[in-house]
Design a protein around this motif. Structure first.
Motif, PDB file in Angstrom:
ATOM      1  N   TYR A   1     -11.573  -7.175   6.253  1.00 39.84           N
ATOM      2  CA  TYR A   1     -10.390  -7.789   5.678  1.00 39.84           C
ATOM      3  C   TYR A   1      -9.835  -7.005   4.498  1.00 39.84           C
ATOM      4  N   HIS A   2     -10.579  -6.026   3.998  1.00 39.79           N
ATOM      5  CA  HIS A   2     -10.067  -5.220   2.897  1.00 39.79           C
ATOM      6  C   HIS A   2      -9.032  -4.234   3.440  1.00 39.79           C
ATOM      7  N   PHE A   3      -8.368  -3.524   2.569  1.00 37.66           N
ATOM      8  CA  PHE A   3      -7.346  -2.579   2.999  1.00 37.66           C
ATOM      9  C   PHE A   3      -7.394  -1.341   2.112  1.00 37.66           C
ATOM     10  N   GLU A   4      -6.708  -0.284   2.575  1.00 36.57           N
ATOM     11  CA  GLU A   4      -6.695   0.989   1.852  1.00 36.57           C
ATOM     12  C   GLU A   4      -5.306   1.355   1.324  1.00 36.57           C
ATOM     13  N   ASN A   5      -4.275   0.873   1.955  1.00 36.51           N
ATOM     14  CA  ASN A   5      -2.933   1.343   1.625  1.00 36.51           C
ATOM     15  C   ASN A   5      -2.326   0.616   0.423  1.00 36.51           C
ATOM     16  N   PHE A   6      -1.248   1.168  -0.084  1.00 35.88           N
ATOM     17  CA  PHE A   6      -0.531   0.620  -1.233  1.00 35.88           C
ATOM     18  C   PHE A   6       0.807   0.017  -0.828  1.00 35.88           C
ATOM     19  N   ASN A   7       1.503   0.666   0.092  1.00 39.51           N
ATOM     20  CA  ASN A   7       2.846   0.238   0.468  1.00 39.51           C
ATOM     21  C   ASN A   7       2.858  -1.118   1.141  1.00 39.51           C
ATOM     22  N   ASN A   8       4.002  -1.805   1.033  1.00 39.58           N
ATOM     23  CA  ASN A   8       4.252  -3.081   1.715  1.00 39.58           C
ATOM     24  C   ASN A   8       3.371  -4.213   1.203  1.00 39.58           C
ATOM     25  N   ILE A   9       2.772  -4.031   0.042  1.00 39.26           N
ATOM     26  CA  ILE A   9       1.907  -5.022  -0.595  1.00 39.26           C
ATOM     27  C   ILE A   9       2.409  -5.227  -2.016  1.00 39.26           C
ATOM     28  N   VAL A  10       2.451  -6.477  -2.480  1.00 35.09           N
ATOM     29  CA  VAL A  10       2.865  -6.755  -3.854  1.00 35.09           C
ATOM     30  C   VAL A  10       1.650  -6.633  -4.762  1.00 35.09           C
TER      31      VAL A  10
ATOM     32  N   SER B   1       1.679  16.924  -1.415  1.00 40.07           N
ATOM     33  CA  SER B   1       3.046  16.517  -1.094  1.00 40.07           C
ATOM     34  C   SER B   1       3.102  15.180  -0.382  1.00 40.07           C
ATOM     35  N   SER B   2       1.996  14.745   0.238  1.00 42.93           N
ATOM     36  CA  SER B   2       2.006  13.489   0.990  1.00 42.93           C
ATOM     37  C   SER B   2       0.662  12.787   0.827  1.00 42.93           C
ATOM     38  N   GLY B   3       0.565  11.613   1.446  1.00 39.74           N
ATOM     39  CA  GLY B   3      -0.689  10.868   1.423  1.00 39.74           C
ATOM     40  C   GLY B   3      -0.834   9.927   0.247  1.00 39.74           C
ATOM     41  N   PHE B   4       0.259   9.641  -0.457  1.00 38.74           N
ATOM     42  CA  PHE B   4       0.164   8.820  -1.664  1.00 38.74           C
ATOM     43  C   PHE B   4      -0.097   7.356  -1.358  1.00 38.74           C
ATOM     44  N   ASP B   5       0.267   6.904  -0.181  1.00 41.53           N
ATOM     45  CA  ASP B   5       0.097   5.491   0.178  1.00 41.53           C
ATOM     46  C   ASP B   5      -1.366   5.073   0.073  1.00 41.53           C
ATOM     47  N   ARG B   6      -2.244   5.735   0.841  1.00 36.57           N
ATOM     48  CA  ARG B   6      -3.663   5.374   0.804  1.00 36.57           C
ATOM     49  C   ARG B   6      -4.309   5.794  -0.517  1.00 36.57           C
ATOM     50  N   LEU B   7      -3.925   6.950  -1.025  1.00 37.25           N
ATOM     51  CA  LEU B   7      -4.495   7.428  -2.285  1.00 37.25           C
ATOM     52  C   LEU B   7      -4.294   6.414  -3.400  1.00 37.25           C
ATOM     53  N   SER B   8      -3.088   5.921  -3.567  1.00 40.90           N
ATOM     54  CA  SER B   8      -2.812   4.988  -4.662  1.00 40.90           C
ATOM     55  C   SER B   8      -3.441   3.626  -4.410  1.00 40.90           C
ATOM     56  N   GLY B   9      -3.457   3.160  -3.145  1.00 41.96           N
ATOM     57  CA  GLY B   9      -4.081   1.869  -2.857  1.00 41.96           C
ATOM     58  C   GLY B   9      -5.556   1.852  -3.188  1.00 41.96           C
ATOM     59  N   LEU B  10      -6.257   2.922  -2.839  1.00 43.53           N
ATOM     60  CA  LEU B  10      -7.686   3.003  -3.128  1.00 43.53           C
ATOM     61  C   LEU B  10      -7.952   3.348  -4.589  1.00 43.53           C
ATOM     62  N   PHE B  11      -7.058   4.113  -5.199  1.00 39.88           N
ATOM     63  CA  PHE B  11      -7.250   4.495  -6.596  1.00 39.88           C
ATOM     64  C   PHE B  11      -7.182   3.277  -7.514  1.00 39.88           C
TER      65      PHE B  11
END
Length: 334
Positions: A187-196, A224-234
């Motif tokens: 149920y956990h997640f890795e991404n940052f986008n589309n989440i408040v 240059s890319s990959g910020f979605d998962r990077l920021s969600g996990l960071f």
């Protein structure tokens, strides 16, 4: 807009978003700000709405543009969208009611509909009503009910745990390159986008992430890319507490529309580069080592896809679809 925004919606863009997308974005009601960040050399499009903050990044690239957008987000909460993602017009009301009920939550995970970029009817249909937060029960994973998710058909607020970062590194990755990774299941997640997200946590994370991009003292390395998962996990790693419930996943039909296209039409992504920053900053977490090696072995395939696209000149289209009825362009993800 009066006073501090409740919600900041941040978007990196090349500037070629459709009129349909920006008009839908501006339908969002309430105390909200929109932060659009363009690459260098691109003039921001004129938008007659005081809620819009248009900025130009000093450097080109998804990660840098997203970083600039987040640095300039002043709302209590923040939501990252691509420039063809759509959010419910009443998203601000939803955010207010949720965080009034759960003031200690880190995140409100929205119900996302993934829509084929050719399905214009689904993209443009009217939104249904938002869930009534006060009337929703909380769904918990217990010994008696180990699967409250039930293939996505839950009716209440599903508890979302923090990513299990303390898991040990699976040494089989050193010998079996295509061994299936399973620690990302759950149920956990890795991404940052589309989440408040609670913006205080995000702002706390950004300086740490910036410091992590520094290499050998004088060199700064920004993928240059990959910020979605990077920021969600960071964000989860910087404020990590084992087994913590960090928020809830909303039920309902949809609060986000994610316009997608087939994998064959997307350019190759080298996520292992941004994943390296997680390992560099948090080497104590086996979860990040598992992630890094699982993506490392995919690099040859990504390179092969890149070469194939170059040889065939079959670059994925940016503006892929125009509706026959109204002549409105809908951008497919690139």
């Amino acid at each position: 807009m009066k006073g501090k925004p409740v919600l900041s919606i941040v978007t990196p863009t090349r500037g070629n978003f459709s009129d349909f997308w920006i008009n839908e974005l501006l339908r969002i009601q309430g105390n909200v700000e929109f932060v659009l960040v363009y690459p260098p050399g691109v003039s921001p499009r004129p938008i007659q709405d005081s809620r819009v903050k248009s900025l130009v990044s000093p450097y080109r690239g998804e990660m840098m543009q997203r970083f600039v957008a987040l640095l300039n987000a002043t709302g209590d909460y923040v939501l990252a969208l691509d420039d063809d993602d759509l959010a419910h017009p009443d998203i601000v009301e939803l955010v207010i009611k949720y965080f009034e009920r759960f003031p200690d939550s880190w995140v409100l995970r929205l119900k996302k509909a993934v829509i084929d970029f050719r399905d214009i009817d689904a993209i443009k249909k009217e939104w249904t009503g938002i869930p009534d937060i006060d009337q929703l029960d909380v769904c918990k994973k217990t010994a008696a009910d180990p699967n409250p998710y039930r293939n996505g058909n839950y009716e209440g607020l599903l508890e979302v745990p923090i990513a299990p970062l303390e898991l040990r590194f699976d040494v089989r990755w050193l010998f079996f390159p295509f061994f299936e990774r399973k620690d990302n299941y759950g149920y956990h997640f890795e991404n940052f986008n589309n989440i408040v997200w609670n913006n205080q946590l995000v702002q706390k994370t950004l300086p740490v992430l910036a410091q992590t991009t520094q290499m050998l003292g004088a060199i700064t390395w920004i993928p240059s890319s990959g910020f979605d998962r990077l920021s969600g996990l960071f964000v989860q790693a910087v404020s990590y507490q084992r087994d913590l419930i960090i928020g809830h996943w909303l039920p309902g039909d949809e609060q986000i529309r994610y316009v997608d296209k087939p994998a064959a039409m997307k350019p190759p992504r080298f996520h292992v580069i941004s994943d390296f920053l997680l390992v560099k900053r948090f080497p104590q977490y086996g979860y990040f080592w598992n992630l890094f090696f699982s993506k490392l072995y995919g690099v040859p395939r990504a390179i092969a896809k890149l070469i194939r696209l170059k040889l065939t000149k079959n670059q994925p289209p940016i503006n892929a679809l125009v509706t026959e009825e109204q002549g409105e362009t809908v951008k497919a993800k690139g």
